[in-house]
Motif scaffolding. Structure first.
Motif, PDB file in Angstrom:
ATOM      1  N   LYS A   1       4.676  13.028   6.470  1.00 45.89           N
ATOM      2  CA  LYS A   1       5.867  12.581   5.768  1.00 45.89           C
ATOM      3  C   LYS A   1       5.527  11.344   4.931  1.00 45.89           C
ATOM      4  CE  LYS A   1       8.704  15.583   7.635  1.00 45.89           C
ATOM      5  NZ  LYS A   1       9.333  16.668   6.829  1.00 45.89           N
ATOM      6  N   VAL A   2       6.141  11.235   3.759  1.00 49.01           N
ATOM      7  CA  VAL A   2       5.875  10.112   2.864  1.00 49.01           C
ATOM      8  C   VAL A   2       6.573   8.860   3.390  1.00 49.01           C
ATOM      9  CG1 VAL A   2       6.159   9.210   0.530  1.00 49.01           C
ATOM     10  CG2 VAL A   2       5.634  11.631   0.882  1.00 49.01           C
ATOM     11  N   ILE A   3       5.823   7.786   3.569  1.00 45.37           N
ATOM     12  CA  ILE A   3       6.391   6.496   3.952  1.00 45.37           C
ATOM     13  C   ILE A   3       6.888   5.825   2.674  1.00 45.37           C
ATOM     14  CG2 ILE A   3       5.897   4.237   4.947  1.00 45.37           C
ATOM     15  CD1 ILE A   3       3.872   5.620   6.774  1.00 45.37           C
ATOM     16  N   SER A   4       8.138   5.427   2.683  1.00 43.98           N
ATOM     17  CA  SER A   4       8.802   4.965   1.460  1.00 43.98           C
ATOM     18  C   SER A   4       8.152   3.721   0.875  1.00 43.98           C
ATOM     19  CB  SER A   4      10.287   4.678   1.747  1.00 43.98           C
ATOM     20  OG  SER A   4      10.407   3.641   2.697  1.00 43.98           O
ATOM     21  N   LEU A   5       8.394   3.533  -0.406  1.00 50.34           N
ATOM     22  CA  LEU A   5       7.928   2.332  -1.092  1.00 50.34           C
ATOM     23  C   LEU A   5       8.695   1.118  -0.597  1.00 50.34           C
ATOM     24  CD1 LEU A   5       7.779   3.713  -4.736  1.00 50.34           C
ATOM     25  CD2 LEU A   5       5.874   3.399  -3.163  1.00 50.34           C
ATOM     26  N   MET A   6       8.127  -0.063  -0.791  1.00 52.19           N
ATOM     27  CA  MET A   6       8.784  -1.297  -0.361  1.00 52.19           C
ATOM     28  C   MET A   6       9.894  -1.689  -1.324  1.00 52.19           C
ATOM     29  SD  MET A   6       5.849  -3.741   1.228  1.00 52.19           S
ATOM     30  CE  MET A   6       7.123  -4.689   2.059  1.00 52.19           C
TER      31      MET A   6
ATOM     32  N   ILE B   1      -3.406   8.391   5.385  1.00 52.07           N
ATOM     33  CA  ILE B   1      -2.522   8.555   6.541  1.00 52.07           C
ATOM     34  C   ILE B   1      -2.472   7.242   7.305  1.00 52.07           C
ATOM     35  CG2 ILE B   1      -2.240   9.712   8.775  1.00 52.07           C
ATOM     36  CD1 ILE B   1      -3.520  12.181   7.551  1.00 52.07           C
ATOM     37  N   HIS B   2      -1.268   6.848   7.696  1.00 53.40           N
ATOM     38  CA  HIS B   2      -1.088   5.637   8.499  1.00 53.40           C
ATOM     39  C   HIS B   2      -0.434   6.024   9.821  1.00 53.40           C
ATOM     40  CE1 HIS B   2       0.834   1.392   8.996  1.00 53.40           C
ATOM     41  NE2 HIS B   2      -0.321   1.494   9.633  1.00 53.40           N
TER      42      HIS B   2
ATOM     43  N   THR C   1       7.354  15.781   2.428  1.00 55.44           N
ATOM     44  CA  THR C   1       5.974  15.881   2.888  1.00 55.44           C
ATOM     45  C   THR C   1       5.048  15.605   1.712  1.00 55.44           C
ATOM     46  OG1 THR C   1       5.845  18.241   2.401  1.00 55.44           O
ATOM     47  CG2 THR C   1       6.627  17.618   4.594  1.00 55.44           C
ATOM     48  N   ALA C   2       3.756  15.558   1.990  1.00 58.35           N
ATOM     49  CA  ALA C   2       2.789  15.280   0.928  1.00 58.35           C
ATOM     50  C   ALA C   2       2.896  16.303  -0.200  1.00 58.35           C
ATOM     51  CB  ALA C   2       1.383  15.274   1.504  1.00 58.35           C
TER      52      ALA C   2
ATOM     53  N   SER D   1       2.734   9.490   6.960  1.00 56.79           N
ATOM     54  CA  SER D   1       2.726   9.371   8.407  1.00 56.79           C
ATOM     55  C   SER D   1       1.831  10.463   9.000  1.00 56.79           C
ATOM     56  CB  SER D   1       4.148   9.507   8.946  1.00 56.79           C
ATOM     57  OG  SER D   1       4.655  10.801   8.687  1.00 56.79           O
ATOM     58  N   LYS D   2       1.613  10.413  10.301  1.00 57.37           N
ATOM     59  CA  LYS D   2       0.717  11.393  10.926  1.00 57.37           C
ATOM     60  C   LYS D   2       1.243  12.823  10.824  1.00 57.37           C
ATOM     61  CE  LYS D   2       2.538  10.295  15.529  1.00 57.37           C
ATOM     62  NZ  LYS D   2       2.161   9.788  16.879  1.00 57.37           N
ATOM     63  N   ASP D   3       2.575  12.969  10.616  1.00 64.86           N
ATOM     64  CA  ASP D   3       3.131  14.309  10.422  1.00 64.86           C
ATOM     65  C   ASP D   3       3.306  14.644   8.942  1.00 64.86           C
ATOM     66  OD1 ASP D   3       5.159  12.559   9.940  1.00 64.86           O
ATOM     67  OD2 ASP D   3       6.638  13.524  11.231  1.00 64.86           O
TER      68      ASP D   3
END
Length: 302
Positions: free
Chosen positions: A136-141, A258-259, A193-194, A132-134
């Motif tokens: 943070k890891v966006i979880s897997l589907m 980044i999304h 975070t990354a 995310s823009k901050d």
């Protein structure tokens, strides 16, 4: 495929001009040191605010940047397919990346990492770690659910569409119930975070649709995505197609993007109510297509 394969980034644009400009800039910046040829194909999905033509003027004369203006809004899959076919049949690209216009590359060796993954894992579709823009890891589907789950889900969405038309503040009530239920559940762990992420590479999992990297294994066999949906459920339909054809996905958490999320959807629906209705209407249509696809796939399994 030559020593240095050719890459095309297909960006589906709708209304959100600055996000598209930033996306193009990140591609140019993060691939400039690599020897591969890179093309960028911007597909404007008939933006009502004229930003497609503005982008066409902005990049007029720019080397290897192409702007295609669709005469109508074709939706996510069909709109992307316009760019995919152009990259495949006109540019003869080896790798085609379908990316949201609100995504940004993060690494200077992005293309080299893709090539290394392909040589080692022979994927059809590669997915990066999405932040995310901050940061943070966006979880897997989640894995694909049984067909019955989608049937029930579609029925519940249809009920919401009916009720929201007759009950003022319906969505507020739904959110309040969700909030109460959420408080009863165990608190979710904060997304890493990354730098903290310890995600492992994975094969044959469903990949998020904001950034797909298609290898020659896929490009040679298909001209894009399943074009039956306007919006939503494209990830599941792509995964079913891959499974049916014996092709593989690969998730590489060392490849990062980044999304920023929801730029196009926010541009379509200015009010929260209209955005919710727009989402539900397209979910219902796409869910029906997914249910049919699952029936066909599962029915064909021995």
């Amino acid at each position: 495929m030559s020593q240095y394969p050719e890459f095309a980034f297909v960006i589906l644009h709708y209304m959100a001009k600055q996000e598209t400009i930033d996306c193009v800039a990140s591609i140019l910046e993060k691939t400039k040191a690599e020897p591969m040829k890179v093309s960028i194909v911007i597909v404007d999905n008939a933006s009502a605010n004229g930003t497609g033509r503005e982008l066409q003027q902005l990049y007029q004369g720019a080397e290897n940047i192409y702007v295609i203006l669709n005469p109508e809004n074709l939706g996510f899959a069909r709109g992307n397919n316009v760019g995919f076919e152009f990259a495949k049949k006109t540019l003869n690209s080896d790798f085609i990346c379908l990316i949201n216009n609100d995504t940004l590359l993060m690494q200077d060796d992005f293309l080299s990492r893709i090539c290394a993954d392909y040589q080692q894992h022979h994927f059809a579709v590669l997915g990066p770690q999405i932040l995310s823009k901050d940061q943070k890891v966006i979880s897997l589907m989640e894995p694909i659910a049984p067909r019955a789950v989608y049937i029930v889900h579609r029925w519940l969405i249809q009920c919401q569409l009916v009720l929201c038309r007759f009950i003022p503040g319906f969505f507020d009530a739904v959110d309040a119930v969700k909030n109460c239920v959420g408080k009863l559940r165990k608190p979710k762990k904060q997304a890493p975070t990354a730098g903290e992420s310890k995600l492992q590479p994975q094969k044959d999992i469903m990949l998020r649709g904001c950034f797909w990297i298609f290898s020659p294994d896929y490009v040679e066999r298909f001209d894009g995505l399943d074009d039956r949906t306007f919006l939503y459920r494209e990830e599941q339909l792509l995964f079913i197609r891959l499974k049916k054809n014996g092709l593989h996905t690969y998730y590489d958490p060392e490849l990062k993007i980044i999304h920023l999320e929801d730029a196009a959807t926010n541009a379509v629906a200015k009010t929260e109510f209209k955005k919710r209705v727009f989402t539900l209407q397209n979910e219902v249509k796409s869910m029906k297509i997914l249910i049919d696809a699952l029936k066909d796939y599962q029915g064909g399994k021995k």
